[in-house]
Write an enzyme that holds these catalytic residues in place. Structure first.
Site, PDB file in Angstrom:
ATOM      1  N   PHE A 224       0.849  -1.199   0.000  1.00  0.00           N
ATOM      2  CA  PHE A 224       0.000   0.000   0.000  1.00  0.00           C
ATOM      3  C   PHE A 224       0.886   1.252   0.000  1.00  0.00           C
ATOM      4  CE2 PHE A 224      -2.637   3.291   2.002  1.00  0.00           C
ATOM      5  CZ  PHE A 224      -3.712   3.261   1.135  1.00  0.00           C
TER       6      PHE A 224
ATOM      7  N   ASP B 217       1.097  -5.196   8.415  1.00  0.00           N
ATOM      8  CA  ASP B 217      -0.029  -4.261   8.339  1.00  0.00           C
ATOM      9  C   ASP B 217      -1.292  -5.113   8.140  1.00  0.00           C
ATOM     10  OD1 ASP B 217      -2.000  -2.443   7.589  1.00  0.00           O
ATOM     11  OD2 ASP B 217      -0.634  -1.191   6.410  1.00  0.00           O
TER      12      ASP B 217
ATOM     13  N   TYR C 261     -11.054   1.970  10.690  1.00  0.00           N
ATOM     14  CA  TYR C 261     -12.255   2.477  10.003  1.00  0.00           C
ATOM     15  C   TYR C 261     -12.769   1.601   8.880  1.00  0.00           C
ATOM     16  CZ  TYR C 261      -8.447   4.591   7.150  1.00  0.00           C
ATOM     17  OH  TYR C 261      -7.319   4.808   6.413  1.00  0.00           O
ATOM     18  N   LYS C 262     -11.991   0.572   8.497  1.00  0.00           N
ATOM     19  CA  LYS C 262     -12.443  -0.258   7.376  1.00  0.00           C
ATOM     20  C   LYS C 262     -13.295  -1.408   7.907  1.00  0.00           C
ATOM     21  CE  LYS C 262      -7.895   0.318   5.176  1.00  0.00           C
ATOM     22  NZ  LYS C 262      -8.124   1.374   4.211  1.00  0.00           N
TER      23      LYS C 262
ATOM     24  N   ARG D 133     -13.126  -2.154  -7.000  1.00  0.00           N
ATOM     25  CA  ARG D 133     -13.122  -3.069  -5.844  1.00  0.00           C
ATOM     26  C   ARG D 133     -14.540  -3.256  -5.310  1.00  0.00           C
ATOM     27  NH1 ARG D 133      -8.797  -1.138  -1.441  1.00  0.00           N
ATOM     28  NH2 ARG D 133     -10.310   0.538  -1.244  1.00  0.00           N
TER      29      ARG D 133
HETATM   30  C1  LIG Z   1      -2.835  -1.452   3.884  1.00  0.00           C
HETATM   31  C2  LIG Z   1      -3.142  -0.076   4.356  1.00  0.00           C
HETATM   32  N1  LIG Z   1      -2.344   0.493   5.274  1.00  0.00           N
HETATM   33  C3  LIG Z   1      -2.577   1.739   5.728  1.00  0.00           C
HETATM   34  C4  LIG Z   1      -3.645   2.474   5.258  1.00  0.00           C
HETATM   35  C5  LIG Z   1      -3.854   3.910   5.702  1.00  0.00           C
HETATM   36  O1  LIG Z   1      -3.954   3.992   7.040  1.00  0.00           O
HETATM   37  P1  LIG Z   1      -4.158   5.390   7.791  1.00  0.00           P
HETATM   38  O2  LIG Z   1      -5.063   6.216   6.973  1.00  0.00           O
HETATM   39  O3  LIG Z   1      -4.758   4.959   9.111  1.00  0.00           O
HETATM   40  O4  LIG Z   1      -2.828   5.989   7.987  1.00  0.00           O
HETATM   41  C6  LIG Z   1      -4.513   1.917   4.338  1.00  0.00           C
HETATM   42  C7  LIG Z   1      -5.676   2.702   3.849  1.00  0.00           C
HETATM   43  O5  LIG Z   1      -6.376   2.350   2.949  1.00  0.00           O
HETATM   44  C8  LIG Z   1      -4.241   0.613   3.866  1.00  0.00           C
HETATM   45  O6  LIG Z   1      -5.036   0.057   2.939  1.00  0.00           O
END
Ligand SMILES: Cc1ncc(COP(=O)(O)O)c(C=O)c1O
Length: 417
Positions: free
Chosen positions: A130, A202, A227-228, A376
């Site tokens: 990501f 992650d 939040y997801k 998606r």
């Molecule tokens: C794999 C992954 N890591 C981190 C994040 C972003 O995290 P944050 O907005 O809490 O920093 C996302 C957001 O979509 C993600 O998909």
């Protein structure tokens, strides 16, 4: 071999009648006007969250005022919610804390991990990780350039071969954000340990989507998003995990007062809190934490094994229906067809993916789009019905057959896709 007859909408309604998780949908505050297939980006609100947040504002903030830091347990919320989350992650309660954003937690744990591995300078990651994970790793490497730290990005299939004794940290996302493809967390962690590296995972696209067992995988460090899949609300705080065996050797790299052993001593000298709590930095966002806690309490009542088998089936049905009904329209399934290595999203590649998704959203089917060309669709088993899969594919067929995506207004990209 006789071919199975094509599925009908009635078949999917029948699957809903037999669904052992059907009642769980009532625990969420669902917008009945849409088919929501984007819980992998923003989960829906749990029922009761609005009431809880209102009570925090009315009773604890307006009524209790500053007293609520003690009386309403605000000060303990990051550790308390972390301990609850730990049960979803296969961790102990004192190994997880809720704090900051995933990006900030990646920075904190990656930097701290590098400090425990002097003489090793490489952060090994997947080239398609990501973006925030990649940016943070590059940022850490640039901060620590004088110590020789660098990032090695390789395609996922080359990860095991790229592990050598220069690697300090294997730094990966468990379920890929575009394809939903899962890494074998246990095997890769073991491979990292064999060369003396730490593994930092992650879990943003796996906790809540697939069973996660950090202890079984012998993971060292992990972070993830609230939040997801966890339904904690827009911008919900994130979490971090530090295996107990590493807790005392892992320094707090952002040593804020909330990670001090005794913040209200107001000492001029930093003394780290014991264990995972030293990775707290500033004052926790109490209203967001309250919403997240409602969601985590709900998750702890949901059978994760049932979630896993239902989401595998929803995704399989979606793929089967797209194959059967949309074959003429040039979609490529980019998620694994093997459900055992896939989280709960299915992604379709199409050159006109952005416009197609906007046309679908206008017809009440909400997924999202990831550049350059991926649509998606997330199938959150706790609240998605089998018939939603049918209705989504049906809408997709209509959009394609009638060319609805060609409307000029769908060509302009919004800030958030
Ligand atoms: C794999 C992954 N890591 C981190 C994040 C972003 O995290 P944050 O907005 O809490 O920093 C996302 C957001 O979509 C993600 O998909």
């Amino acid at each position: 071999v006789t071919k199975a007859p094509p599925l009908t909408r009635e078949d999917l309604l029948a699957f809903d009648r037999d669904d052992p998780l059907a009642h769980v949908r009532d625990e969420f505050d669902i917008n009945p006007d849409v088919v929501y297939l984007d819980g992998n980006s923003l989960g829906v609100p749990p029922r009761g969250v609005a009431q809880r947040v209102a009570a925090v504002i009315e009773e604890e903030w307006r009524g209790g005022l500053i007293r609520s830091w003690n009386a309403a347990g605000w000060i303990d919320a990051p550790a308390r919610v972390g301990a609850k989350l730990a049960r979803m992650l296969g961790a102990d309660g004192d190994e997880v804390v809720v704090a900051d954003s995933t990006s900030v937690n990646l920075f904190k744990l990656l930097t701290a991990a590098l400090r425990t591995r002097p003489g090793r300078h490489v952060v090994l990651t997947e080239d398609a990780n990501f973006p925030t994970d990649l940016y943070i790793a590059d940022g850490v490497a640039s901060l620590l350039r004088s110590e020789g730290v660098s990032v090695r990005r390789v395609p996922r299939e080359r990860l095991p071969d790229a592990l050598d004794d220069s690697v300090a940290v294997l730094y990966l996302t468990h379920a890929h954000y575009t394809t939903g493809r899962l890494h074998d967390m246990r095997a890769l962690t073991e491979a990292a340990h064999r060369v003396g590296a730490l593994a930092l995972w992650d879990l943003s696209h796996s906790a809540g989507a697939v069973p996660v067992d950090l202890h079984a995988a012998d993971a060292d460090l992990a972070v993830g998003c609230g939040y997801k899949y966890l339904n904690g609300g827009p911008g919900a705080p994130a979490y971090l995990f530090v295996a107990r065996r590493l807790q005392e050797s892992l320094e707090a790299v952002l040593p804020g007062w909330m990670g001090h052993a005794a913040p209200f001593e107001f000492s001029a000298t930093y003394r780290p809190a014991s264990g995972v709590l030293r990775h707290l930095c500033g004052t926790p966002p109490i209203i967001s934490l309250a919403a997240l806690e409602v969601a985590v309490d709900l998750w702890l009542r949901i059978d994760m094994t049932a979630v896993r088998s239902k989401s595998m089936r929803l995704c399989d049905l979606f793929i089967a229906l797209v194959d059967e009904r949309c074959a003429a329209h040039g979609f490529e399934v980019v998620s694994p067809r093997d459900a055992t290595v896939r989280g709960w999203q299915v992604s379709l590649r199409h050159d006109e993916g952005y416009a197609i998704m906007q046309a679908l959203i206008d017809r009440g089917v909400i997924g999202d789009f990831r550049a350059p060309d991926v649509m998606r669709f997330g199938f959150a088993a706790p609240y998605t019905r089998h018939v939603d899969v049918w209705d989504a594919v049906d809408a997709l067929c209509v959009v394609m057959e009638r060319g609805l995506w060609r409307e000029p207004r769908y060509a302009t990209r919004a800030a958030v896709t």
